[in-house]
Write a protein that holds these residues in place. Structure first.
Motif, mmCIF file in Angstrom:
data_model
loop_
_atom_site.group_PDB
_atom_site.id
_atom_site.type_symbol
_atom_site.label_atom_id
_atom_site.label_comp_id
_atom_site.label_asym_id
_atom_site.label_seq_id
_atom_site.Cartn_x
_atom_site.Cartn_y
_atom_site.Cartn_z
ATOM 1 N N PHE A 66 0.816 -1.201 0.000
ATOM 2 C CA PHE A 66 0.000 0.000 0.000
ATOM 3 C C PHE A 66 0.856 1.260 0.000
ATOM 4 O O PHE A 66 0.459 2.287 -0.541
ATOM 5 N N TRP A 67 2.052 1.203 0.561
ATOM 6 C CA TRP A 67 2.972 2.338 0.472
ATOM 7 C C TRP A 67 3.386 2.545 -0.986
ATOM 8 O O TRP A 67 3.421 3.684 -1.468
ATOM 9 N N CYS A 68 3.688 1.453 -1.708
ATOM 10 C CA CYS A 68 4.067 1.556 -3.119
ATOM 11 C C CYS A 68 2.930 2.110 -3.971
ATOM 12 O O CYS A 68 3.148 2.941 -4.864
ATOM 13 N N VAL A 69 1.710 1.670 -3.714
ATOM 14 C CA VAL A 69 0.556 2.176 -4.456
ATOM 15 C C VAL A 69 0.381 3.666 -4.182
ATOM 16 O O VAL A 69 0.130 4.456 -5.107
ATOM 17 N N ASP A 70 0.535 4.082 -2.928
ATOM 18 C CA ASP A 70 0.416 5.487 -2.576
ATOM 19 C C ASP A 70 1.475 6.321 -3.292
ATOM 20 O O ASP A 70 1.179 7.404 -3.802
ATOM 21 N N GLN A 71 2.696 5.815 -3.363
ATOM 22 C CA GLN A 71 3.758 6.537 -4.072
ATOM 23 C C GLN A 71 3.483 6.635 -5.560
ATOM 24 O O GLN A 71 3.769 7.646 -6.197
ATOM 25 N N ARG A 72 2.915 5.573 -6.116
ATOM 26 C CA ARG A 72 2.591 5.596 -7.547
ATOM 27 C C ARG A 72 1.525 6.655 -7.839
ATOM 28 O O ARG A 72 1.619 7.394 -8.821
#
Length: 179
Positions: A66-72
Motif C-alpha cells: 500500500f505504500w508503493c501504491v500510494d507513491q505511484r
C-alpha cells in the motif's frame, strides 16, 4: 481503480486484527524462541515456523504494497500538476491529500482554484464561485478540507489532510480566501 485499492486496504487492515492475535498465539506457544523462528534451532513442528513467517509477511507485505501504491498515485498526480504548471497555472498554495489522490492549488494572481479529481480530471474554479471553506475533523487523526462552491456540477470538493498540515493550511487559506 482507487476505490478498489481502498477496499483492499480496508480488508487488509481488518485482517490485521485476527492475524495479529494468531501471530501472538504462535509466538507465545513457541516460548518466544527467536532461534527457532530464524531456523537455527529445532524443536517444534516446522509448520509453526512457516505459519509465523506467513503471518509476519502479511503485515510487512501489506504495508509495503500500500505504500508503493500510494507513491505511484503521488507520482501520477505530480506529473499531471506539472503539465498544468507548464500551461500557466502558478499556485501560491498547494495542498496534496493524505493519500496522494487529490489536489487543491490556489493561484491568487489569476484568482482561481485548481482541484483534482472531479470526474477523473482537473477542474478550475474562479474565486467568486467559492462560497466558503472549512476544515473539519474526520476520525481520530484525520481532517477534511471542504470547499463549498456555487457550481452546480461540483457543489463540494473535499480532501483528507495530514494532521501536521492542518494549521498551516488553515492559516494560508484564511490569507488567500478569507474566512
Amino acid at each position: 481503480m482507487r476505490v478498489l485499492w481502498e477496499f483492499f486496504r480496508v480488508l487488509w487492515a481488518l485482517g490485521c486484527l485476527p492475524v495479529g492475535v494468531l501471530l501472538l498465539v504462535v509466538v507465545v506457544l513457541c516460548g518466544f524462541s527467536l532461534p527457532f523462528f530464524l531456523g537455527f534451532a529445532g524443536g517444534a513442528d516446522p509448520v509453526v515456523r512457516w505459519l509465523f513467517w506467513a503471518l509476519a509477511f502479511y503485515f510487512v507485505g501489506g504495508a509495503w504494497l500500500f505504500w508503493c501504491v500510494d507513491q505511484r498515485y503521488a507520482e501520477k498526480l505530480k506529473r499531471q500538476i506539472a503539465v498544468l504548471l507548464a500551461l500557466g497555472f502558478h499556485p501560491h498554495l498547494e495542498v496534496f491529500a493524505k493519500m496522494n489522490d487529490a489536489y487543491l492549488g490556489i493561484d491568487a494572481s489569476a484568482r482561481r482554484l485548481l482541484v483534482y479529481p472531479v470526474n477523473g480530471a482537473e477542474h478550475f474554479f474562479r474565486f467568486d464561485e467559492v462560497n466558503s471553506w472549512r476544515i473539519v475533523p474526520a476520525g481520530k487523526r484525520n481532517h477534511r478540507l471542504e470547499v463549498l462552491t456555487s457550481n452546480l456540477d461540483v457543489p463540494v470538493f473535499s480532501i483528507v489532510l495530514r494532521s501536521a498540515e492542518v494549521l498551516s493550511t488553515e492559516a494560508r487559506l484564511r490569507i488567500l480566501l478569507g474566512s
